[in-house]
Design an enzyme around this catalytic site. Sequence first.
Site, short mmCIF file in Angstrom:
data_model
loop_
_atom_site.label_atom_id
_atom_site.label_comp_id
_atom_site.label_asym_id
_atom_site.label_seq_id
_atom_site.Cartn_x
_atom_site.Cartn_y
_atom_site.Cartn_z
N LYS A 80 0.85 -1.19 0.00
CA LYS A 80 0.00 0.00 0.00
C LYS A 80 0.89 1.24 0.00
CE LYS A 80 -3.90 2.00 2.63
NZ LYS A 80 -4.74 1.86 3.84
N SER A 155 -9.70 1.68 2.89
CA SER A 155 -8.88 2.46 2.01
C SER A 155 -7.81 1.67 1.25
CB SER A 155 -8.17 3.55 2.81
OG SER A 155 -7.30 2.98 3.76
N SER A 179 -9.78 -0.67 7.11
CA SER A 179 -9.22 -0.53 5.77
C SER A 179 -8.47 -1.74 5.22
CB SER A 179 -8.30 0.67 5.71
OG SER A 179 -9.04 1.83 5.54
N1 GLN Z 1 -13.09 3.90 6.32
C1 GLN Z 1 -12.53 4.35 7.55
C2 GLN Z 1 -12.16 5.80 7.45
O1 GLN Z 1 -12.45 6.36 6.45
C3 GLN Z 1 -11.35 3.50 7.92
C4 GLN Z 1 -10.14 3.88 7.18
C5 GLN Z 1 -8.94 3.05 7.56
O2 GLN Z 1 -9.06 2.02 8.20
N2 GLN Z 1 -7.77 3.55 7.20
O3 GLN Z 1 -11.59 6.37 8.31
#
Ligand code: GLN
Length: 498
Positions: A80, A155, A179
């Site tokens: 990532k 994400s 994410s």
């Molecule tokens: N979807 C969640 C957010 O927008 C989690 C994001 C993540 O785990 N990095 O914060």
Amino acid sequence: MADLWQLSISEALEKLASGDISAVELTRAHLERIEAVEGRVRSFVTVTDQDALREAEQVDRMRRGGETPGPLAGIPLALKDVLCTKDVRTTCSSRMLEHFVPPYDATVVSRLRTAGAISVGKTNMDEFAMGSSTENSAFFPTRNPWDLDRVPGGSSGGSAASVAVGEAMGALGSDTGGSVRQPGALTNTVALKPTYGRVSRYGLIAFASSLDQIGPFARSARDAALLMNVIAGYDPLDSTSVNRPTPDYLAALTGDVKGLRIGVPEEYFVEGVESGVKTAVEEAIQTFVSLGAEVGEVSLPHTRYGVAAYYIIAPAECSANLARYDGVKYGLSVRDGAHDLVETTAITRAKGFGAEVKRRIMLGAYALSAGYYDAYYLKAEKVRTLIKRDFDEAFEKYDLLIGPTSPTVAFKLNEKMSDPYAMYLNDVFTIPVNLAGNCGISIPGGFSEGLPVGVQLIGPSFGEEVLLRAADAFQRVTDFHTRWPELPPQKRATKSRK
Ligand code: GLN
């Protein structure tokens, strides 16, 4: 015979060890796969094909020279783009870091390198890991290989998609509120969020430091265990990394879940969970029963406050963490028309951050401001304690908990972009685990109208062994994780006539 990109990591390691295939052949097969599908899926921000081939050659050379190669020698992986890679651009899918080249490797990256793994590239993500669909990338959205009109989740959507479609044998992501697990669920991959402190965060670009944790994507629990064996463990460079011995996760895969006590939280089967998701999870529960697990009901009464608490705590930490992008130290610096330092910072941040990142910074700065701190931040931290207590009590009775990873299957691109609250709710079952700090895994649990459903297993702190053991036992009697998405043929570029 299966193509080389379809092998599991464990199969590939055997073939590499016996000399059946070389690291260069395996890497080439993945680079060719990237070439073939990337135009449709777009998992990567940067493909490091030259570096990958060079590293593969080196692995082959070592092996020919009789040296003992590392435990992942020759295995092509994706990273990532939130993980610092020395001399390789690391963007966080943000204009702010579009040209940022870190001078060092994140600890997980150097551990993978030492183990002989090969990085094929850096994957697309929601900007600074804020989002659940990868549509918040400043560059382009990634598509779900199971349906190109749908999102891969986020994400870490690029990492998930790359593993789902065979561009990489495994990948790393980061999980602050879901994410890793949520994109895992939406793309039919195995996705593990380890316990806070189990994997070093050194070199992970920070979003919300008390929640962030790096975790692996793989196509089986066995492969996830192989990755965990390399990335987990104490790191003096991360003060929150926990100094306790790392178990051999592979050895935990006994195939035996007889007598394992599995709790089903009633709050995870409420309105809003799609019926196809519910059915798949219920069937997974029956599979565990047939394997000899003891299943019972449990309540996690504070689940419904998780999202609200998270959207105070995560933005509060993000507003502090992202203060470092000031247009001076590194990353984007826009000076056009700026008269002084303050203006440079303001213009740079206005241009460098996307809408969602700005929303989070504003939310966080507001929640932390004088007069509001007690009402919002302190209250959210109290809710966090209650959520942790729910889990602590549940784990007195149960070895692990089971439920959906995400209330829905993959949604369409643009479907939730104009409604941040709908997007936030997608993480209702993953967020509590980050708030409490324990571990969770999403595993392929079936399909609903052709789209993958993820089943989430939640474990106590440092319960990764039991998660992986249960996931592996499930995969010995099911074949969901072995299925591949069928991509529609590439649309031919129609030449425009003059
Ligand atoms: N979807 C969640 C957010 O927008 C989690 C994001 C993540 O785990 N990095 O914060």
